[in-house]
Write a protein that holds these residues in place. Structure first.
Motif, mmCIF file in Angstrom:
data_model
loop_
_atom_site.group_PDB
_atom_site.id
_atom_site.type_symbol
_atom_site.label_atom_id
_atom_site.label_comp_id
_atom_site.label_asym_id
_atom_site.label_seq_id
_atom_site.Cartn_x
_atom_site.Cartn_y
_atom_site.Cartn_z
ATOM 1 N N GLU A 5 0.859 -1.194 0.000
ATOM 2 C CA GLU A 5 0.000 0.000 0.000
ATOM 3 C C GLU A 5 0.892 1.240 0.000
ATOM 4 O OE1 GLU A 5 -3.318 -0.110 2.584
ATOM 5 O OE2 GLU A 5 -3.500 -2.273 2.484
ATOM 6 N N ARG A 113 -13.762 -12.730 12.331
ATOM 7 C CA ARG A 113 -13.531 -13.933 13.131
ATOM 8 C C ARG A 113 -14.806 -14.526 13.702
ATOM 9 N NH1 ARG A 113 -9.350 -10.008 14.935
ATOM 10 N NH2 ARG A 113 -7.841 -10.336 13.304
ATOM 11 N N ASP A 266 9.014 -8.049 18.400
ATOM 12 C CA ASP A 266 7.558 -8.037 18.544
ATOM 13 C C ASP A 266 7.153 -8.337 19.981
ATOM 14 O OD1 ASP A 266 7.199 -7.492 15.925
ATOM 15 O OD2 ASP A 266 6.718 -9.544 15.300
ATOM 16 N N ALA A 549 4.620 -13.225 18.355
ATOM 17 C CA ALA A 549 3.988 -12.577 19.502
ATOM 18 C C ALA A 549 2.571 -13.099 19.737
ATOM 19 C CB ALA A 549 3.955 -11.062 19.282
ATOM 20 N N HIS A 553 -2.591 -17.400 16.875
ATOM 21 C CA HIS A 553 -3.417 -16.730 15.871
ATOM 22 C C HIS A 553 -2.794 -17.006 14.497
ATOM 23 C CE1 HIS A 553 -4.994 -12.566 14.312
ATOM 24 N NE2 HIS A 553 -5.493 -13.579 13.642
ATOM 25 N N ILE A 555 -2.110 -16.788 10.858
ATOM 26 C CA ILE A 555 -2.373 -15.742 9.859
ATOM 27 C C ILE A 555 -2.417 -16.354 8.450
ATOM 28 C CG2 ILE A 555 -1.598 -13.514 8.914
ATOM 29 C CD1 ILE A 555 -2.273 -13.401 11.894
ATOM 30 N N SER A 575 -8.793 -5.986 5.343
ATOM 31 C CA SER A 575 -7.775 -5.625 6.322
ATOM 32 C C SER A 575 -7.542 -6.797 7.281
ATOM 33 C CB SER A 575 -8.263 -4.409 7.095
ATOM 34 O OG SER A 575 -7.300 -4.059 8.034
ATOM 35 N N GLY A 576 -6.306 -7.085 7.541
ATOM 36 C CA GLY A 576 -5.971 -8.167 8.472
ATOM 37 C C GLY A 576 -5.989 -9.533 7.831
ATOM 38 N N SER A 577 -6.144 -9.606 6.497
ATOM 39 C CA SER A 577 -6.236 -10.928 5.865
ATOM 40 C C SER A 577 -4.869 -11.547 5.638
ATOM 41 C CB SER A 577 -6.991 -10.796 4.537
ATOM 42 O OG SER A 577 -6.299 -9.901 3.697
ATOM 43 N N LYS A 579 -2.072 -9.781 3.969
ATOM 44 C CA LYS A 579 -1.368 -9.305 2.762
ATOM 45 C C LYS A 579 0.050 -8.853 3.119
ATOM 46 C CE LYS A 579 -4.490 -6.109 1.948
ATOM 47 N NZ LYS A 579 -5.396 -6.283 3.106
HETATM 48 N N1 LIG Z 1 3.994 -8.306 14.375
HETATM 49 C C1 LIG Z 1 2.817 -8.853 14.577
HETATM 50 N N2 LIG Z 1 2.581 -9.603 15.660
HETATM 51 C C2 LIG Z 1 1.380 -10.172 15.881
HETATM 52 N N3 LIG Z 1 0.339 -10.072 15.033
HETATM 53 C C3 LIG Z 1 0.509 -9.337 13.930
HETATM 54 C C4 LIG Z 1 1.756 -8.689 13.629
HETATM 55 N N4 LIG Z 1 1.629 -8.028 12.458
HETATM 56 C C5 LIG Z 1 0.377 -8.254 12.037
HETATM 57 N N5 LIG Z 1 -0.297 -9.032 12.912
HETATM 58 C C6 LIG Z 1 -1.665 -9.515 12.758
HETATM 59 O O1 LIG Z 1 -1.695 -10.352 11.638
HETATM 60 C C7 LIG Z 1 -2.901 -10.193 10.920
HETATM 61 C C8 LIG Z 1 -2.580 -9.935 9.466
HETATM 62 O O2 LIG Z 1 -1.891 -8.721 9.388
HETATM 63 P P1 LIG Z 1 -1.427 -8.075 8.025
HETATM 64 O O3 LIG Z 1 -0.618 -6.889 8.383
HETATM 65 O O4 LIG Z 1 -0.781 -9.104 7.168
HETATM 66 O O5 LIG Z 1 -2.818 -7.640 7.393
HETATM 67 P P2 LIG Z 1 -3.083 -6.896 6.034
HETATM 68 O O6 LIG Z 1 -3.832 -7.848 5.183
HETATM 69 O O7 LIG Z 1 -1.828 -6.313 5.497
HETATM 70 O O8 LIG Z 1 -4.058 -5.738 6.549
HETATM 71 P P3 LIG Z 1 -4.144 -4.218 6.089
HETATM 72 O O9 LIG Z 1 -4.997 -4.194 4.855
HETATM 73 O O10 LIG Z 1 -4.845 -3.544 7.215
HETATM 74 O O11 LIG Z 1 -2.775 -3.730 5.869
HETATM 75 C C9 LIG Z 1 -3.644 -9.076 11.615
HETATM 76 O O12 LIG Z 1 -4.625 -9.683 12.458
HETATM 77 C C10 LIG Z 1 -2.633 -8.388 12.450
HETATM 78 O O13 LIG Z 1 -3.185 -7.882 13.630
#
Ligand SMILES: Nc1ncnc2c1ncn2[C@@H]1O[C@H](COP(=O)(O)OP(=O)(O)OP(=O)(O)O)[C@@H](O)[C@H]1O
Ligand SMILES: [Mg+2]
Length: 628
Positions: A5, A113, A266, A549, A553, A555, A575-577, A579
């Motif tokens: 982004e 979730r 982290d 951390a 969970h 990912i 968001s949070g998927s 990426k």
């Molecule tokens: N360093 C971290 N430690 C623990 N959890 C994390 C960390 N970084 C991201 N997450 C969690 O991992 C999940 C995926 O995060 P990610 O950043 O890949 O999302 P994203 O698809 O890029 O979202 P966005 O569109 O908001 O950028 C989220 O639930 C986020 O809270």
């Protein structure tokens, strides 16, 4: 080229300029590009678009292929944002933040979730780990503050600290120790000179009194003058080597810190606050014990040795024996007390005290870093109160420790004074016996003058008894008492040194735990291949991943994606998927729990980390400008 982004933080005008520049780079040089789009228009021409949902790629293909899938996730996205014409500028002039992909509420809620179980993915975020999977990311157990894992505690830490001294400082320390020793001699020497001076007053010859008193007064003046160069050299050299050591301790610590994998940072225990505290305060503590406190220790030992020597040489030897015999008893008593103090000052790492200390560090770091968020939520008061609560916990622990430290120092000061009383008592018995013997001899002389002639009584013992004999007896009694008295003045400091050493010991342990921690992904490691003729094929195969951390969970949950060399692949999804997580895995900020990421068919884990990262250009989602 990894674009997470990349333009999301820009205003629409700047975004258009930057996007045009990015498009130009992508067109001119056929780089393998992974772009995360927050606006669909920016990925219209991507060779491949992968829709990421709940940690898996649910759809992939070109724009046209994806919009043709009826009921597909991408179609849903595209319908919500008017498709740009093929020749339309990447960012429309009237682009509005309301049409950001990540802002689609329906998509976000459909994958939230709370609806786990819906959809076509095998495992959903927050699902339990697959059977047999066990993750242990950080060695939290047993580590007091930084989660740096266990280390070999057998080696004497101060020896290890000494090895971190600057080269050549050993000599300076040796010279400094010599001056510490001289400084240590001064205390019993002052006691000795004071006794000599006082006892001189008991002489019967006024001329002798004058000479002796002047002599010992000059001795005092000389010792006073000698203090200046001796203490200057002592503290100067210890200070200098101490500062060298601090510098080296900080250097090795920071070197060890920066090579730790991202997951290490982290961990809230390794927050900016905790690490700053460690590099600042704790390492100085380690230095103090090897520097200035070491000087005090050497001084005290030298004082004890020289004092004992003077007592044996000029005092009643019996008093010297008492002094030596009592030393181990005092040492054991002091040791026991300090164990108690240490126990309170350094309770088990799981206790509330250390936890509070950790929390204070991470809370400050968190608040300072996120001060805008704190301010926008008006959460200052909450943080303030939480900080105060944490401080109160520390306060309770520190109050107990202070009382006990005071007790230890008090005992350190009081015990020698009690000991002086005992020495006086025993010395009195000895001197009384000697005086009685002397008086008996005098009496015998008066009663039986022939005994002097017979040699039963030493004539000079009788004639000189008022002066030399009494004078000598007084010295034998007073020198031990005064020497011990002068020595006792500095003894309280020993308690402080030992408690400080205990604190430094725990800081040093922490330091070596950090130094011996092996980074899971070490960018300074020379191992790993450097690919020749890099093409840029990226392949993500069945990746299961959870952040260290939050190990429970998940990912990425069986994430697979092929990106051909020179192609542009766009990732889109709620968001949070996950990426950005894929970007993190391609950069090898983290390693997958299972599955692998390949570059030109080679597992990233087998590629040299520094080389890999030098081949990738990354524009992060939240760009940070560095000073310098
Ligand atoms: N360093 C971290 N430690 C623990 N959890 C994390 C960390 N970084 C991201 N997450 C969690 O991992 C999940 C995926 O995060 P990610 O950043 O890949 O999302 P994203 O698809 O890029 O979202 P966005 O569109 O908001 O950028 C989220 O639930 C986020 O809270
Ligand atoms: Mg992201």
């Amino acid at each position: 080229l990894l674009l997470d982004e990349a333009t999301s933080a820009l205003d629409t005008t700047s975004e258009r300029v930057v996007q045009a520049a990015i498009d130009e780079i992508m067109q001119k040089q056929r780089r393998t590009t992974v772009t995360i789009a927050h606006r669909l228009s920016t990925i219209r021409h991507a060779d491949k678009i992968a829709v990421v949902d709940q940690g898996v790629v649910v759809e992939q293909g070109t724009w046209d292929e994806l919009v043709a899938i009826d009921g597909g996730k991408f179609q849903e996205l595209a319908n919500r944002q008017p498709a740009p014409a093929p020749d339309e500028a990447a960012v429309p002039a009237d682009a509005d933040d309301d049409v950001l992909i990540t802002a689609y509420p329906s998509l976000v809620s459909s994958t939230s979730r709370t609806t786990a179980g819906a959809g076509d993915t095998a495992l959903l975020p927050h699902s339990p780990l697959p059977p047999g999977q066990h993750f242990q990311w950080s060695g939290k157990a047993g580590a007091p503050e930084l989660s740096v894992g266990k280390h070999d505690e057998k080696e004497w830490v101060f020896w290890r600290v000494s090895r971190l001294q600057k080269r050549g400082d050993g000599l300076l320390l040796a010279i400094g120790s010599f001056f510490s020793m001289l400084d240590g001699w001064a205390v019993p020497a002052l006691g000795f000179a004071f006794t000599k001076l006082s006892v001189s007053l008991f002489r019967t010859d006024p001329g002798r009194i004058h000479d002796d008193v002047i002599f010992w007064a000059i001795a005092y003046v000389a010792i006073g003058f000698a203090f200046v160069p001796v203490v200057t050299c002592e503290l100067g050299l210890f200070g200098m080597t101490g500062e060298h050591l601090t510098r080296n301790l900080r250097a090795v610590s920071i070197r060890s810190l920066v090579k730790q994998e991202i997951g290490f940072f982290d961990d809230p225990e390794n927050s900016a606050g905790a690490l700053t505290l460690f590099l600042g305060e704790k390492l100085t503590l380690v230095q103090a014990v090897n520097g200035e406190k070491l000087a005090v220790a050497i001084r005290q030992i030298s004082t004890i040795c020289f004092g004992t020597f003077l007592v044996f040489k000029y005092g009643y030897w019996q008093l010297g024996v008492v002094m030596l015999a009592s030393a181990p008893v005092m040492a054991v008593a002091m040791g026991l007390l300090l164990v108690v103090v240490f126990g309170i000052k350094n309770p088990r790492p799981t206790g509330e005290g250390p936890q509070a200390q950790k929390n204070v560090g991470s809370l400050v770091g968190e608040v300072v870093l996120g001060i805008r968020t704190v301010a926008s939520y008006g959460a200052e008061r909450r943080f303030y109160e939480e900080y105060e609560r944490t401080c109160d916990t520390q306060l309770r622990q520190a109050t107990r420790a202070s009382a006990l430290t005071g007790c230890a120092v008090g005992i350190g000061k009081g015990a020698p004074v009690i000991f002086i009383g005992a020495v006086c008592y025993y010395g009195c018995i000895l001197i009384t016996a000697d005086v009685e013997k002397l008086t008996a001899n005098i009496m015998k002389m008066f009663l039986d003058p022939d005994a002097v002639a017979d040699g039963d009584i030493q004539a000079d013992a009788v004639t000189g008894c008022a002066d030399a004999q009494i004078y000598e007896l007084l010295e034998k009694f007073l020198i031990p008492v005064m020497v011990i008295f002068f020595m006792s003045i500095g003894m309280g400091a020993v308690g402080v040194i030992v408690t400080d050493s205990q604190n430094a010991l725990s800081a040093a342990r922490l330091l070596f735990a950090l130094l011996s921690r092996r980074s899971r992904i070490d960018p300074t490691d020379n191992k790993g291949t450097r690919l020749r003729g890099l093409r840029g094929d990226i392949s993500v195969q069945n990746v299961i991943f959870a952040y260290p951390a939050a190990p429970d969970h998940i990912i990425c949950n069986g994430y697979s994606l092929e990106i051909g060399a020179g192609q542009t692949c766009a990732l889109c999804g709620p968001s949070g998927s996950g990426k950005s997580t894929i970007i993190n895995l391609i950069e090898r900020f983290y390693d997958p729990i299972s599955g692998a990421v390949f570059l030109d068919g080679v597992d990233l884990r087998n590629i040299n980390v520094r080389w890999l990262r030098s081949q990738i250009a990354l524009v992060g989602q939240e760009p940070v400008l560095f000073l310098g």
